[in-house]
Design an enzyme around this catalytic site. Structure first.
Site, PDB file in Angstrom:
ATOM      1  N   SER A  93       0.850  -1.194   0.000  1.00 59.26           N
ATOM      2  CA  SER A  93       0.000   0.000   0.000  1.00 59.26           C
ATOM      3  C   SER A  93       0.882   1.239   0.000  1.00 59.26           C
ATOM      4  O   SER A  93       2.020   1.208   0.488  1.00 59.26           O
ATOM      5  CB  SER A  93      -0.861  -0.001   1.256  1.00 59.26           C
ATOM      6  N   TYR A 127      -1.250  -0.992  10.229  1.00 62.84           N
ATOM      7  CA  TYR A 127      -1.327  -1.256   8.785  1.00 62.84           C
ATOM      8  C   TYR A 127      -0.133  -0.618   8.078  1.00 62.84           C
ATOM      9  O   TYR A 127       0.526  -1.253   7.246  1.00 62.84           O
ATOM     10  CB  TYR A 127      -2.646  -0.706   8.228  1.00 62.84           C
TER      11      TYR A 127
END
Ligand SMILES: NC(=O)c1ccc[n+]([C@@H]2O[C@H](COP(=O)([O-])OP(=O)(O)OC[C@H]3O[C@@H](n4cnc5c(N)ncnc54)[C@H](OP(=O)(O)O)[C@@H]3O)[C@@H](O)[C@H]2O)c1
Length: 305
Positions: free
Chosen positions: A166, A222
């Protein structure tokens, strides 16, 4: 004639994963669509088969379950005798949206930058247990899957590993300059040091010391998990010269993970990972792609505007 390639995709039952399976199969690759939930995986596979893609088969795989990984390796070995492409797509976000409506009204993920952390306390929560599980899935389980398939990838003439990362894994989000440089200095980084850094993060996370020690403040686990996955990608590329290992940010995609916010469709989001899976033999290894464009691991400006 080149022999037929086969690919295994984790988290292939929905979101970007199922579109990766579709696009790979459309390119003539035999695809093993895996899913931790058997009925959801079978359903996704049948839909692809009905649409004409007979070269997609299903196998159950929960990346957090070592016995499920071992059974998947056995399956691929028996059925194909090698693996050409491994796409580590399965992942989780590790946060709870308390006020989904407000989250969307404020612009979705674009607001998950540290300057906004104080504004988000009633909108997004990151309980410690969820953050810890996020690291376990996105980093440790992905690593276990990768290592388990290495022997079968070594038997391929054109092995590729694609780690779906990401833009939140960009080292830009880290505020501790020393740590940032250490994670970027791939020649001296080791897997053991990554483990230590994750432990340091978890201790600070538990003790509410994220700000004090310069960790990302929103979607912290994350961001750390994907930054570590990026570092691991680079280490693997260095370790295995005969395997092309890259990581790809799929874009900001309309999926369940983004609570259906996003700029692009799942089909669009799948294009980057599929491009990296089908790179020619003279392609790069140990690189990061923002969708289909190569990009730095450490941006100087906010990579997500
Ligand atoms: N969407 C975005 O904008 C975006 C942006 C950057 C990166 N990504 C990355 O892209 C990847 C796919 O995301 P997505 O948006 O398609 O998410 P999604 O719609 O939430 O799908 C996540 C997939 O991962 C699977 N999964 C989670 N834990 C698993 C486990 N332990 N074992 C096997 N499968 C597991 C889920 O399975 P179940 O159906 O069983 O839950 C599901 O198939 C992720 O790695 C994510 O971090 C997404």
């Amino acid at each position: 004639m080149e022999d037929k390639r086969c690919a295994l995709v984790t988290g292939g039952n929905r979101g970007i994963g199922v579109k990766i399976c579709r696009q790979l199969a459309s390119n003539g690759v035999d695809v093993i669509l895996t899913s931790r939930n058997e009925s959801r995986g079978v359903e996704a596979t049948e839909k692809l088969n009905i649409s004409g893609l007979r070269n997609v088969i299903f196998h159950q795989l929960d990346i957090n379950d070592p016995s499920s990984i071992a059974l998947s390796v056995k399956f691929v070995e028996t059925r194909f005798g090698k693996l050409d492409i491994l796409i580590n797509n399965a992942g989780e976000l590790g946060v709870i949206f308390i006020d989904d409506k407000e989250f969307k009204a404020r612009g979705g993920f674009v607001q998950l930058v540290d300057e906004n952390a104080h504004l988000l306390t009633n909108i997004v929560k990151e309980p410690y247990q969820l953050g810890e599980k996020c690291l376990k899935t996105n980093y440790y389980a992905t690593k276990t899957v990768t290592e388990s398939f290495i022997p079968l990838l070594q038997l391929s003439k054109s092995a590729r590993i694609v780690n779906v990362t990401s833009v939140f894994g960009d080292l830009y989000w880290f505020h501790n300059e020393k740590l940032k440089q250490e994670l970027h200095d791939i020649d001296n980084l080791t897997e053991g040091r990554i483990d230590e850094i994750i432990q340091m993060f978890l201790m600070d996370f538990k003790a509410a010391n994220l700000q004090k020690n310069g960790w990302p403040l929103t979607t912290s686990a994350y961001k750390v998990s994907k930054a570590m996955l990026n570092a691991y990608t680079r280490l693997m590329a260095r370790k295995y010269e005969n395997i092309m290992v890259n990581c790809v940010h799929p874009g900001y995609v309309i999926t369940e993970m983004t609570s259906q916010t996003g700029f692009i469709t799942e089909e669009e989001g799948a294009k980057g990972p599929v491009m990296a899976a089908l790179l020619p033999d003279n392609g790069p290894s140990g690189a990061y792609f923002d969708r289909t464009q190569m990009a730095p691991f450490l941006s100087t400006d906010a990579p997500f505007k």
